[in-house]
Design a protein around this motif. Structure first.
Motif, PDB file in Angstrom:
ATOM      1  N   ARG A   1     -41.348  23.084  18.872  1.00  0.00           N
ATOM      2  CA  ARG A   1     -40.550  23.514  17.731  1.00  0.00           C
ATOM      3  C   ARG A   1     -39.700  24.740  18.032  1.00  0.00           C
ATOM      4  O   ARG A   1     -39.043  25.271  17.141  1.00  0.00           O
ATOM      5  N   PHE A   2     -39.693  25.153  19.277  1.00  0.00           N
ATOM      6  CA  PHE A   2     -38.913  26.334  19.649  1.00  0.00           C
ATOM      7  C   PHE A   2     -37.424  26.021  19.572  1.00  0.00           C
ATOM      8  O   PHE A   2     -36.971  24.949  19.966  1.00  0.00           O
ATOM      9  N   SER A   3     -36.650  26.998  19.091  1.00  0.00           N
ATOM     10  CA  SER A   3     -35.212  26.797  18.917  1.00  0.00           C
ATOM     11  C   SER A   3     -34.454  28.066  19.278  1.00  0.00           C
ATOM     12  O   SER A   3     -34.710  29.132  18.716  1.00  0.00           O
ATOM     13  N   ALA A   4     -33.508  27.933  20.213  1.00  0.00           N
ATOM     14  CA  ALA A   4     -32.660  29.071  20.553  1.00  0.00           C
ATOM     15  C   ALA A   4     -31.815  29.477  19.352  1.00  0.00           C
ATOM     16  O   ALA A   4     -31.508  30.661  19.166  1.00  0.00           O
ATOM     17  N   ARG A   5     -31.461  28.496  18.537  1.00  0.00           N
ATOM     18  CA  ARG A   5     -30.679  28.808  17.339  1.00  0.00           C
ATOM     19  C   ARG A   5     -31.470  29.700  16.388  1.00  0.00           C
ATOM     20  O   ARG A   5     -30.912  30.604  15.759  1.00  0.00           O
ATOM     21  N   GLU A   6     -32.772  29.443  16.287  1.00  0.00           N
ATOM     22  CA  GLU A   6     -33.606  30.285  15.422  1.00  0.00           C
ATOM     23  C   GLU A   6     -33.735  31.694  16.001  1.00  0.00           C
ATOM     24  O   GLU A   6     -33.756  32.673  15.250  1.00  0.00           O
ATOM     25  N   VAL A   7     -33.811  31.811  17.317  1.00  0.00           N
ATOM     26  CA  VAL A   7     -33.831  33.128  17.937  1.00  0.00           C
ATOM     27  C   VAL A   7     -32.561  33.887  17.586  1.00  0.00           C
ATOM     28  O   VAL A   7     -32.593  35.056  17.192  1.00  0.00           O
ATOM     29  N   ALA A   8     -31.416  33.198  17.725  1.00  0.00           N
ATOM     30  CA  ALA A   8     -30.132  33.822  17.407  1.00  0.00           C
ATOM     31  C   ALA A   8     -30.092  34.280  15.957  1.00  0.00           C
ATOM     32  O   ALA A   8     -29.631  35.390  15.646  1.00  0.00           O
ATOM     33  N   LYS A   9     -30.587  33.446  15.078  1.00  0.00           N
ATOM     34  CA  LYS A   9     -30.611  33.785  13.648  1.00  0.00           C
ATOM     35  C   LYS A   9     -31.447  35.036  13.403  1.00  0.00           C
ATOM     36  O   LYS A   9     -31.055  35.928  12.640  1.00  0.00           O
ATOM     37  N   ARG A  10     -32.581  35.120  14.066  1.00  0.00           N
ATOM     38  CA  ARG A  10     -33.490  36.239  13.836  1.00  0.00           C
ATOM     39  C   ARG A  10     -32.954  37.563  14.373  1.00  0.00           C
ATOM     40  O   ARG A  10     -33.296  38.621  13.846  1.00  0.00           O
ATOM     41  N   ILE A  11     -32.154  37.510  15.420  1.00  0.00           N
ATOM     42  CA  ILE A  11     -31.617  38.760  15.959  1.00  0.00           C
ATOM     43  C   ILE A  11     -30.232  39.082  15.408  1.00  0.00           C
ATOM     44  O   ILE A  11     -29.675  40.137  15.691  1.00  0.00           O
ATOM     45  N   GLY A  12     -29.667  38.163  14.617  1.00  0.00           N
ATOM     46  CA  GLY A  12     -28.386  38.426  13.986  1.00  0.00           C
ATOM     47  C   GLY A  12     -27.186  38.220  14.882  1.00  0.00           C
ATOM     48  O   GLY A  12     -26.128  38.815  14.646  1.00  0.00           O
ATOM     49  N   TYR A  13     -27.337  37.381  15.905  1.00  0.00           N
ATOM     50  CA  TYR A  13     -26.227  37.047  16.798  1.00  0.00           C
ATOM     51  C   TYR A  13     -25.962  35.544  16.738  1.00  0.00           C
ATOM     52  O   TYR A  13     -26.780  34.771  16.228  1.00  0.00           O
ATOM     53  N   SER A  14     -24.858  35.137  17.322  1.00  0.00           N
ATOM     54  CA  SER A  14     -24.545  33.711  17.382  1.00  0.00           C
ATOM     55  C   SER A  14     -25.332  33.043  18.506  1.00  0.00           C
ATOM     56  O   SER A  14     -25.782  33.709  19.450  1.00  0.00           O
ATOM     57  N   ILE A  15     -25.477  31.728  18.425  1.00  0.00           N
ATOM     58  CA  ILE A  15     -26.147  30.983  19.480  1.00  0.00           C
ATOM     59  C   ILE A  15     -25.398  31.136  20.800  1.00  0.00           C
ATOM     60  O   ILE A  15     -25.991  31.161  21.877  1.00  0.00           O
ATOM     61  N   GLY A  16     -24.080  31.297  20.707  1.00  0.00           N
ATOM     62  CA  GLY A  16     -23.279  31.479  21.910  1.00  0.00           C
ATOM     63  C   GLY A  16     -23.660  32.726  22.683  1.00  0.00           C
ATOM     64  O   GLY A  16     -23.565  32.751  23.919  1.00  0.00           O
ATOM     65  N   THR A  17     -24.088  33.762  21.979  1.00  0.00           N
ATOM     66  CA  THR A  17     -24.502  34.995  22.648  1.00  0.00           C
ATOM     67  C   THR A  17     -25.707  34.743  23.544  1.00  0.00           C
ATOM     68  O   THR A  17     -25.785  35.252  24.667  1.00  0.00           O
ATOM     69  N   ILE A  18     -26.653  33.953  23.043  1.00  0.00           N
ATOM     70  CA  ILE A  18     -27.845  33.652  23.838  1.00  0.00           C
ATOM     71  C   ILE A  18     -27.464  32.911  25.111  1.00  0.00           C
ATOM     72  O   ILE A  18     -27.942  33.222  26.208  1.00  0.00           O
ATOM     73  N   TYR A  19     -26.577  31.935  24.980  1.00  0.00           N
ATOM     74  CA  TYR A  19     -26.180  31.176  26.166  1.00  0.00           C
ATOM     75  C   TYR A  19     -25.316  32.009  27.105  1.00  0.00           C
ATOM     76  O   TYR A  19     -25.341  31.811  28.321  1.00  0.00           O
ATOM     77  N   ASN A  20     -24.561  32.957  26.572  1.00  0.00           N
ATOM     78  CA  ASN A  20     -23.799  33.860  27.425  1.00  0.00           C
ATOM     79  C   ASN A  20     -24.718  34.745  28.268  1.00  0.00           C
ATOM     80  O   ASN A  20     -24.413  35.064  29.419  1.00  0.00           O
ATOM     81  N   VAL A  21     -25.833  35.142  27.684  1.00  0.00           N
ATOM     82  CA  VAL A  21     -26.768  36.029  28.380  1.00  0.00           C
ATOM     83  C   VAL A  21     -27.660  35.253  29.347  1.00  0.00           C
ATOM     84  O   VAL A  21     -27.866  35.680  30.497  1.00  0.00           O
ATOM     85  N   PHE A  22     -28.189  34.110  28.916  1.00  0.00           N
ATOM     86  CA  PHE A  22     -29.165  33.379  29.728  1.00  0.00           C
ATOM     87  C   PHE A  22     -28.613  32.117  30.396  1.00  0.00           C
ATOM     88  O   PHE A  22     -29.222  31.608  31.333  1.00  0.00           O
ATOM     89  N   GLY A  23     -27.518  31.598  29.888  1.00  0.00           N
ATOM     90  CA  GLY A  23     -26.889  30.444  30.527  1.00  0.00           C
ATOM     91  C   GLY A  23     -27.313  29.107  29.985  1.00  0.00           C
ATOM     92  O   GLY A  23     -26.501  28.182  29.892  1.00  0.00           O
ATOM     93  N   SER A  24     -28.583  28.964  29.617  1.00  0.00           N
ATOM     94  CA  SER A  24     -29.082  27.686  29.116  1.00  0.00           C
ATOM     95  C   SER A  24     -30.407  27.901  28.406  1.00  0.00           C
ATOM     96  O   SER A  24     -31.060  28.951  28.572  1.00  0.00           O
ATOM     97  N   LEU A  25     -30.830  26.901  27.645  1.00  0.00           N
ATOM     98  CA  LEU A  25     -32.132  26.955  27.000  1.00  0.00           C
ATOM     99  C   LEU A  25     -33.242  26.965  28.042  1.00  0.00           C
ATOM    100  O   LEU A  25     -34.242  27.671  27.888  1.00  0.00           O
ATOM    101  N   ASP A  26     -33.082  26.202  29.111  1.00  0.00           N
ATOM    102  CA  ASP A  26     -34.091  26.185  30.172  1.00  0.00           C
ATOM    103  C   ASP A  26     -34.269  27.562  30.783  1.00  0.00           C
ATOM    104  O   ASP A  26     -35.391  27.997  31.047  1.00  0.00           O
ATOM    105  N   ALA A  27     -33.163  28.252  31.020  1.00  0.00           N
ATOM    106  CA  ALA A  27     -33.242  29.585  31.611  1.00  0.00           C
ATOM    107  C   ALA A  27     -33.915  30.569  30.663  1.00  0.00           C
ATOM    108  O   ALA A  27     -34.683  31.442  31.094  1.00  0.00           O
ATOM    109  N   LEU A  28     -33.655  30.434  29.379  1.00  0.00           N
ATOM    110  CA  LEU A  28     -34.307  31.298  28.394  1.00  0.00           C
ATOM    111  C   LEU A  28     -35.811  31.049  28.380  1.00  0.00           C
ATOM    112  O   LEU A  28     -36.611  31.999  28.391  1.00  0.00           O
ATOM    113  N   LEU A  29     -36.218  29.790  28.376  1.00  0.00           N
ATOM    114  CA  LEU A  29     -37.641  29.468  28.359  1.00  0.00           C
ATOM    115  C   LEU A  29     -38.323  29.910  29.651  1.00  0.00           C
ATOM    116  O   LEU A  29     -39.471  30.362  29.628  1.00  0.00           O
ATOM    117  N   LEU A  30     -37.628  29.814  30.752  1.00  0.00           N
ATOM    118  CA  LEU A  30     -38.172  30.281  32.018  1.00  0.00           C
ATOM    119  C   LEU A  30     -38.447  31.781  31.958  1.00  0.00           C
ATOM    120  O   LEU A  30     -39.494  32.266  32.408  1.00  0.00           O
TER     121      LEU A  30
END
Length: 205
Positions: free
Chosen positions: A31-60
């Motif tokens: 049930r993990f969601s990068a979109r939910e992470v973005a929502k909780r920190i107040g940034y766009s989902i694009g910011t997460i992918y800009n920093v980590f590159g992918s969902l796999d990289a974030l989970l790693l």
């Protein structure tokens, strides 16, 4: 509303990791969601992918943080273990998994895309845990067999992991095993005895 100018890249990375780690502990891998992470920190989902590159990289990155916490947990257990450090090691493995089931299972639920190499920095972070196990096993083996510690450590981690997973997912309950941790410790002691260990490591005074 995004807050793109509020944090440096390094601060963003830590913010995302901290919130992602908390979310994974709460929801589990499925049930993990990068979109939910973005929502909780107040940034766009694009910011997460800009920093980590992918969902796999974030989970790693999140799972590697779990390894660091797990290693610290084992060190704390060993610091007050007394003579029977092998029992403390097995108990620490079970305790961490039981207290952090979603984080623990996510380590094994997440698979990197085929052909993807784990970055060396993450590999080093994760090796801290196996290094603790190898050191403890080497310490109880005879001097002339300490070179076997890395291979034996891998096998014993797999053994304890299997017992722990069966305990958490209810399989051992179905099989009638009442004390999976004690069973895992007994099998570890048997393997160490076969390797020449004596004393507290094999349950003998």
């Amino acid at each position: 509303m995004g807050r793109r100018s509020d944090h440096s890249r390094e601060e963003l990375e830590e913010l995302i990791l901290a919130e992602g780690h908390g979310l994974l502990a709460e929801t589990g891998y499925a049930r993990f969601s990068a979109r939910e992470v973005a929502k909780r920190i107040g940034y766009s989902i694009g910011t997460i992918y800009n920093v980590f590159g992918s969902l796999d990289a974030l989970l790693l990155a999140i799972n590697s943080r779990t390894f660091v916490l797990w290693a610290a947990w084992l060190r704390e257990k060993l610091a007050v273990a007394g003579d029977d450090r092998i029992a403390a090691l097995v108990a620490g493995y079970f305790d961490f998994a039981e207290r952090n089931p979603n984080l623990w299972m996510a380590i094994y639920d997440h698979r990197q895309p085929p052909g993807t190499e784990m970055p060396e920095g993450y590999r080093r972070l994760r090796s801290g845990l196996t290094g603790i196990v190898e050191a403890e096993i080497a310490h109880v083996l005879p001097q002339d067999r300490r070179g076997e510690a890395p291979a034996l450590a891998r096998s014993l981690v797999a053994l304890v992991h299997g017992h722990c997973e069966f305990a958490l997912n209810g399989t051992f309950a179905l099989l009638g095993e009442q004390d999976p941790q004690a069973a895992a410790l007994a099998r570890v002691r048997e393997a160490l005895a076969a390797g020449g260990a004596t004393g507290a490591a094999v349950g003998r005074a």
